[in-house]
Write an enzyme that holds these catalytic residues in place. Structure first.
Site, PDB file in Angstrom:
ATOM      1  N   PHE A  93       1.136  -1.202   0.102  1.00 58.33           N
ATOM      2  CA  PHE A  93       0.008  -0.163   0.087  1.00 58.33           C
ATOM      3  C   PHE A  93       0.683   1.179  -0.003  1.00 58.33           C
ATOM      4  O   PHE A  93       1.822   1.314   0.805  1.00 58.33           O
ATOM      5  CB  PHE A  93      -0.951  -0.032   1.193  1.00 58.33           C
ATOM      6  CG  PHE A  93      -2.083   0.985   1.338  1.00 58.33           C
ATOM      7  CD1 PHE A  93      -3.148   0.486   0.504  1.00 58.33           C
ATOM      8  CD2 PHE A  93      -1.931   2.252   1.686  1.00 58.33           C
ATOM      9  CE1 PHE A  93      -4.371   1.394   0.275  1.00 58.33           C
ATOM     10  CE2 PHE A  93      -3.256   3.082   1.369  1.00 58.33           C
ATOM     11  CZ  PHE A  93      -4.422   2.486   0.542  1.00 58.33           C
ATOM     12  N   PHE A 148      12.553  -0.389  12.161  1.00 55.72           N
ATOM     13  CA  PHE A 148      11.214   0.019  11.977  1.00 55.72           C
ATOM     14  C   PHE A 148      11.579   1.034  11.146  1.00 55.72           C
ATOM     15  O   PHE A 148      11.791   2.430  11.423  1.00 55.72           O
ATOM     16  CB  PHE A 148      10.699   0.452  13.235  1.00 55.72           C
ATOM     17  CG  PHE A 148       9.298   0.857  13.033  1.00 55.72           C
ATOM     18  CD1 PHE A 148       8.224   0.096  13.036  1.00 55.72           C
ATOM     19  CD2 PHE A 148       8.652   2.256  12.929  1.00 55.72           C
ATOM     20  CE1 PHE A 148       6.761   0.454  12.893  1.00 55.72           C
ATOM     21  CE2 PHE A 148       7.712   2.671  12.888  1.00 55.72           C
ATOM     22  CZ  PHE A 148       6.443   1.869  12.650  1.00 55.72           C
ATOM     23  N   ARG A 189      10.895  11.757   2.712  1.00 59.39           N
ATOM     24  CA  ARG A 189      11.361  10.816   3.372  1.00 59.39           C
ATOM     25  C   ARG A 189      11.724   9.707   2.733  1.00 59.39           C
ATOM     26  O   ARG A 189      12.442   8.498   3.263  1.00 59.39           O
ATOM     27  CB  ARG A 189      10.600  10.427   4.567  1.00 59.39           C
ATOM     28  CG  ARG A 189      10.589  11.592   5.708  1.00 59.39           C
ATOM     29  CD  ARG A 189       9.361  11.371   6.467  1.00 59.39           C
ATOM     30  NE  ARG A 189       9.333  12.463   7.403  1.00 59.39           N
ATOM     31  CZ  ARG A 189       8.985  13.814   7.208  1.00 59.39           C
ATOM     32  NH1 ARG A 189       8.784  14.077   6.032  1.00 59.39           N
ATOM     33  NH2 ARG A 189       9.068  14.845   8.307  1.00 59.39           N
ATOM     34  N   HIS A 229      -8.508   6.100  10.670  1.00 57.21           N
ATOM     35  CA  HIS A 229      -7.541   5.040  10.224  1.00 57.21           C
ATOM     36  C   HIS A 229      -6.144   5.198  10.520  1.00 57.21           C
ATOM     37  O   HIS A 229      -5.601   4.277  10.876  1.00 57.21           O
ATOM     38  CB  HIS A 229      -8.185   4.615   8.684  1.00 57.21           C
ATOM     39  CG  HIS A 229      -7.552   3.533   8.139  1.00 57.21           C
ATOM     40  ND1 HIS A 229      -7.948   2.104   8.607  1.00 57.21           N
ATOM     41  CD2 HIS A 229      -6.671   3.315   7.542  1.00 57.21           C
ATOM     42  CE1 HIS A 229      -7.367   1.266   8.165  1.00 57.21           C
ATOM     43  NE2 HIS A 229      -6.503   2.030   7.183  1.00 57.21           N
ATOM     44  N   ILE A 277       0.009   6.987   5.528  1.00 59.18           N
ATOM     45  CA  ILE A 277      -0.312   8.685   5.230  1.00 59.18           C
ATOM     46  C   ILE A 277      -1.754   8.975   5.807  1.00 59.18           C
ATOM     47  O   ILE A 277      -2.509   8.418   5.454  1.00 59.18           O
ATOM     48  CB  ILE A 277      -0.078   9.075   3.745  1.00 59.18           C
ATOM     49  CG1 ILE A 277       1.152   8.306   3.471  1.00 59.18           C
ATOM     50  CG2 ILE A 277      -0.459  10.527   3.619  1.00 59.18           C
ATOM     51  CD1 ILE A 277       1.445   8.311   1.862  1.00 59.18           C
ATOM     52  N   PHE A 296      -0.272  -2.706   8.337  1.00 61.81           N
ATOM     53  CA  PHE A 296      -1.215  -3.559   9.397  1.00 61.81           C
ATOM     54  C   PHE A 296      -0.705  -5.107   9.611  1.00 61.81           C
ATOM     55  O   PHE A 296      -0.416  -5.514  10.417  1.00 61.81           O
ATOM     56  CB  PHE A 296      -2.608  -3.532   9.391  1.00 61.81           C
ATOM     57  CG  PHE A 296      -3.423  -3.893  10.656  1.00 61.81           C
ATOM     58  CD1 PHE A 296      -3.168  -3.166  11.663  1.00 61.81           C
ATOM     59  CD2 PHE A 296      -3.764  -5.186  10.320  1.00 61.81           C
ATOM     60  CE1 PHE A 296      -4.074  -3.662  12.753  1.00 61.81           C
ATOM     61  CE2 PHE A 296      -4.478  -5.639  11.797  1.00 61.81           C
ATOM     62  CZ  PHE A 296      -4.482  -4.957  12.792  1.00 61.81           C
ATOM     63  N   GLU A 297      -0.359  -5.565   8.311  1.00 62.38           N
ATOM     64  CA  GLU A 297      -0.007  -7.077   8.310  1.00 62.38           C
ATOM     65  C   GLU A 297       1.619  -6.979   8.499  1.00 62.38           C
ATOM     66  O   GLU A 297       2.161  -8.215   8.498  1.00 62.38           O
ATOM     67  CB  GLU A 297      -0.104  -7.448   6.733  1.00 62.38           C
ATOM     68  CG  GLU A 297      -1.755  -7.595   6.569  1.00 62.38           C
ATOM     69  CD  GLU A 297      -2.498  -6.259   6.227  1.00 62.38           C
ATOM     70  OE1 GLU A 297      -3.678  -6.249   6.593  1.00 62.38           O
ATOM     71  OE2 GLU A 297      -1.751  -5.451   5.543  1.00 62.38           O
TER      72      GLU A 297
END
EC number: 2.5.1.78
Length: 156
Positions: free
Chosen positions: A23, A114, A128, A89, A83, A58-59
């Site tokens: 994503f 991370f 970034r 959300h 974003i 999320f995964e």
């Protein structure tokens, strides 16, 4: 006083995985390029670097758990981009991926970095991922490299 710290070099045998959230792939693909560049520049071998794709940020913790449990990898670099939009959300995903990666990393004695961007706009993400603010994928892989060396020094 003795100082123990990691070095920024690999011996070439380290097996590292990059988990990348698809994503926002326009951003995350650039993070992967930066991470791969850092790995190769610091002595890693391309055949020892695997890219694991997940649908979204999320995964990432779920994939991280599987990768660390299988004992195939010496370290994992987690990359993604969350974003902010007009709904809550962003807050939920950002918090859960951050907590999830931290929780999984603490379960295993292996380096985890991370490199998930949590930004307010696409412009901040672009900055970034290789423009004004450098490439956070590169920086995350440098963290992996330093931690691999540090963990090795702490074992000896």
């Amino acid at each position: 006083m003795n100082i123990v710290e990691g070095k920024l070099s690999l011996n070439g045998d380290e097996k590292v995985a990059i988990i990348n959230a698809r994503f926002n792939h326009i951003i995350t693909d650039r993070l992967v390029e930066g991470a791969r560049d850092a790995y190769l520049r610091h002595g890693g071998k391309d055949e020892n670097l695997d890219l694991v794709l997940v649908p979204g940020a999320f995964e990432i913790p779920m994939a991280l758990n599987r990768l660390l449990a299988c004992s195939k990898y010496d370290a994992v670099c987690c990359l993604g981009a969350v974003i902010r939009g007009s709904t809550p959300h962003f807050d939920y995903v950002s918090a859960e991926v951050t907590k999830g990666v931290a929780n999984v990393a603490l379960q295993f004695a292996k380096p985890v970095a991370f490199g998930v961007l949590t930004v307010d706009s696409i412009e901040q993400a672009i900055e970034r991922a290789g423009s004004k603010a450098g490439n956070k994928g590169f920086e995350a892989m440098v963290t992996v490299i330093e931690l691999l060396s540090l963990y090795s020094a702490l074992k000896n």
